[in-house]
Scaffold this active site. Structure first.
Site, mmCIF file in Angstrom:
data_model
loop_
_atom_site.group_PDB
_atom_site.id
_atom_site.type_symbol
_atom_site.label_atom_id
_atom_site.label_comp_id
_atom_site.label_asym_id
_atom_site.label_seq_id
_atom_site.Cartn_x
_atom_site.Cartn_y
_atom_site.Cartn_z
ATOM 1 N N ARG A 168 -4.379 6.501 2.916
ATOM 2 C CA ARG A 168 -5.688 7.118 3.135
ATOM 3 C C ARG A 168 -6.568 6.799 1.931
ATOM 4 N NH1 ARG A 168 -4.886 7.163 7.711
ATOM 5 N NH2 ARG A 168 -4.721 8.925 9.170
ATOM 6 N N GLU A 180 -15.063 6.476 5.111
ATOM 7 C CA GLU A 180 -15.183 5.472 6.186
ATOM 8 C C GLU A 180 -16.248 5.857 7.204
ATOM 9 O OE1 GLU A 180 -11.299 4.865 7.870
ATOM 10 O OE2 GLU A 180 -10.441 4.463 5.897
ATOM 11 N N HIS A 234 -9.659 -0.670 8.334
ATOM 12 C CA HIS A 234 -8.706 0.328 8.848
ATOM 13 C C HIS A 234 -8.034 -0.144 10.149
ATOM 14 C CE1 HIS A 234 -7.695 4.890 8.732
ATOM 15 N NE2 HIS A 234 -6.686 4.174 9.243
HETATM 16 P P1 NAP Z 1 5.718 10.033 6.378
HETATM 17 O O1 NAP Z 1 6.903 9.479 7.089
HETATM 18 O O2 NAP Z 1 5.417 11.485 6.474
HETATM 19 O O3 NAP Z 1 5.840 9.602 4.829
HETATM 20 C C1 NAP Z 1 5.045 10.137 3.830
HETATM 21 C C2 NAP Z 1 5.734 9.947 2.494
HETATM 22 O O4 NAP Z 1 4.873 10.455 1.469
HETATM 23 C C3 NAP Z 1 7.061 10.691 2.352
HETATM 24 O O5 NAP Z 1 7.993 9.845 1.716
HETATM 25 C C4 NAP Z 1 6.713 11.858 1.446
HETATM 26 O O6 NAP Z 1 7.779 12.273 0.628
HETATM 27 C C5 NAP Z 1 5.654 11.222 0.575
HETATM 28 N N1 NAP Z 1 4.844 12.209 -0.124
HETATM 29 C C6 NAP Z 1 4.109 13.215 0.389
HETATM 30 N N2 NAP Z 1 3.518 13.911 -0.601
HETATM 31 C C7 NAP Z 1 3.892 13.312 -1.752
HETATM 32 C C8 NAP Z 1 3.633 13.571 -3.108
HETATM 33 N N3 NAP Z 1 2.835 14.580 -3.495
HETATM 34 N N4 NAP Z 1 4.195 12.753 -4.037
HETATM 35 C C9 NAP Z 1 4.989 11.729 -3.666
HETATM 36 N N5 NAP Z 1 5.266 11.435 -2.394
HETATM 37 C C10 NAP Z 1 4.728 12.223 -1.458
HETATM 38 O O7 NAP Z 1 4.383 9.313 6.880
HETATM 39 P P2 NAP Z 1 4.225 7.804 7.411
HETATM 40 O O8 NAP Z 1 4.423 7.772 8.888
HETATM 41 O O9 NAP Z 1 5.032 6.901 6.555
HETATM 42 O O10 NAP Z 1 2.658 7.596 7.146
HETATM 43 C C11 NAP Z 1 2.167 7.635 5.816
HETATM 44 C C12 NAP Z 1 0.658 7.690 5.803
HETATM 45 O O11 NAP Z 1 0.150 6.415 6.187
HETATM 46 C C13 NAP Z 1 0.040 8.650 6.832
HETATM 47 O O12 NAP Z 1 -0.070 9.946 6.307
HETATM 48 C C14 NAP Z 1 -1.299 8.037 7.124
HETATM 49 O O13 NAP Z 1 -2.285 8.650 6.345
HETATM 50 C C15 NAP Z 1 -1.152 6.589 6.703
HETATM 51 N N6 NAP Z 1 -1.308 5.632 7.831
HETATM 52 C C16 NAP Z 1 -2.327 4.728 7.791
HETATM 53 C C17 NAP Z 1 -2.449 3.793 8.805
HETATM 54 C C18 NAP Z 1 -3.547 2.767 8.780
HETATM 55 O O14 NAP Z 1 -4.058 2.442 9.842
HETATM 56 N N7 NAP Z 1 -3.895 2.220 7.648
HETATM 57 C C19 NAP Z 1 -1.557 3.778 9.870
HETATM 58 C C20 NAP Z 1 -0.532 4.719 9.883
HETATM 59 C C21 NAP Z 1 -0.413 5.642 8.851
HETATM 60 P P3 NAP Z 1 9.081 13.040 1.239
HETATM 61 O O15 NAP Z 1 9.670 12.098 2.248
HETATM 62 O O16 NAP Z 1 9.962 13.214 0.082
HETATM 63 O O17 NAP Z 1 8.561 14.298 1.872
#
Ligand code: NAP
Length: 312
Positions: free
Chosen positions: A230, A259, A277
């Site tokens: 993000r 955005e 994006h």
């Molecule tokens: P996810 O499986 O929930 O993974 C998020 C990761 O962030 C987890 O490893 C979590 O740690 C870690 N985290 C959260 N808070 C943290 C902190 N304060 N310090 C360190 N690590 C932290 O989510 P995902 O499916 O991988 O997606 C991740 C993000 O990508 C989404 O939230 C979204 O905003 C973004 N995204 C963007 C696009 C795009 O089009 N560019 C597409 C899809 C997703 P733990 O596992 O230890 O809880």
């Protein structure tokens, strides 16, 4: 009985008629404000804020089925207080977003934007041993901030490229460590050791602005910063300055703080790869995201548990 539901109009082309069975759909365009009324479900895009005011205007609402895995556009606390279920679209977009992250890593490391511009300009004078030299990835270190679904998928792709993987997350990931040899480190070490730093944590009060003047100053000179998470994780003015001063090697960004506006100074900064994006933008993935959002709605309206709730 047909249920009145609001769906983002931009999803029309991705949905099959049977996914809308039993629903009385009102389509809302991204630039239209959320209307007031008796709708029982809403399927918004990530660009629509669904907060306390919107929830109050939709007193019969039972579910916000966000068509994205990130849900920082929804006030989850306000929703939970009103007993409104919130769902997202995890897993189906993991590979598409991890692939795009690698497109950015490679484009930054091998200076693809400059190379394409050179060819397009007609000024290319032929092969030269020192032309557009980039960064060799093998033997370097990839740092992942956030190692959930997408972060781990990016890390797994790093193994055949010969990168060492380090990551910061709240909890250790033993399977990921076993499969990739990755090491969990604290944020300061991630900053100090990463040749490529890739962000994969959600936008939360803890992560907003985590890449700023001070933390950019602790990164390796010439390092590459990639963000497909993000936009508000990065202070964009500080990033633009680090690029202008040549302290950072390159930045590959898919997401921005405001955005679709992009800070003019960042848009003008050198050595950037800036995408609009498109992390999850493949035909297959976008259809699956829309399908999961509607499957969540249908389940909840049938009185069943949602498939992918963001809180329990
Ligand atoms: P996810 O499986 O929930 O993974 C998020 C990761 O962030 C987890 O490893 C979590 O740690 C870690 N985290 C959260 N808070 C943290 C902190 N304060 N310090 C360190 N690590 C932290 O989510 P995902 O499916 O991988 O997606 C991740 C993000 O990508 C989404 O939230 C979204 O905003 C973004 N995204 C963007 C696009 C795009 O089009 N560019 C597409 C899809 C997703 P733990 O596992 O230890 O809880």
């Amino acid at each position: 009985m047909s249920h009145p539901i609001l769906i983002a109009a931009e999803l029309k082309g991705l949905l099959e008629p049977q996914q809308l069975d039993g629903l009385d759909v009102t389509w809302i365009a991204a630039d239209e404000p959320t209307p007031k009324g008796d709708w029982v479900a809403i399927v918004p895009l990530l660009s629509r804020w669904v907060g306390g005011t919107e929830l109050k205007s939709l007193p019969n609402l039972r579910i916000v089925a966000n068509c994205a895995v990130g849900y920082d556009n929804v006030d989850v606390v306000a929703a939970e207080m009103r007993k409104v279920i919130v769902t997202n679209t995890p897993d189906v977009l993991t590979d598409a977003t991890a692939d795009l992250t690698w497109a950015l890593i490679l484009a930054c490391a091998r200076r693809l934007v400059e190379a394409i511009d050179l060819v397009r300009s007609g000024r290319w004078t032929g092969w030269h041993p020192e032309q557009l030299l980039g960064v060799e990835l093998r033997g370097r270190t990839l740092g992942l901030f956030g190692a959930g679904r997408i972060g781990q998928a990016v890390g797994r792709r790093a193994v055949p490229f010969g990168l060492r993987v380090i990551y910061a997350a709240r909890a250790p990931k033993p399977d990921f460590e076993r499969d990739t040899g990755a090491t969990r480190v604290e944020w300061p070490r991630l900053l100090a050791e990463s040749d490529v730093l890739s962000l994969h944590a959600p936008s939360t009060p803890e992560t907003k602005g985590i890449v700023n003047t001070e933390t950019l100053g602790r990164m390796k000179p010439g390092a590459i910063l990639v963000n497909t998470a993000r936009g508000d994780l990065i202070r964009e003015e500080a990033l633009a300055i680090a690029l202008e001063e040549g302290r950072l090697g390159a930045a590959g960004l898919d997401v921005y703080a405001d955005e679709p506006a992009i800070l003019p100074r960042l848009r003008a900064a050198p050595r950037t790869v800036l995408l609009p994006h498109i992390g999850s933008a493949t035909h297959d993935t976008r259809r699956k995201m829309a399908a999961i959002a509607l499957a969540n709605v249908q389940a909840v309206l049938r009185g069943q548990p949602p498939l992918t709730p963001v809180y329990r």
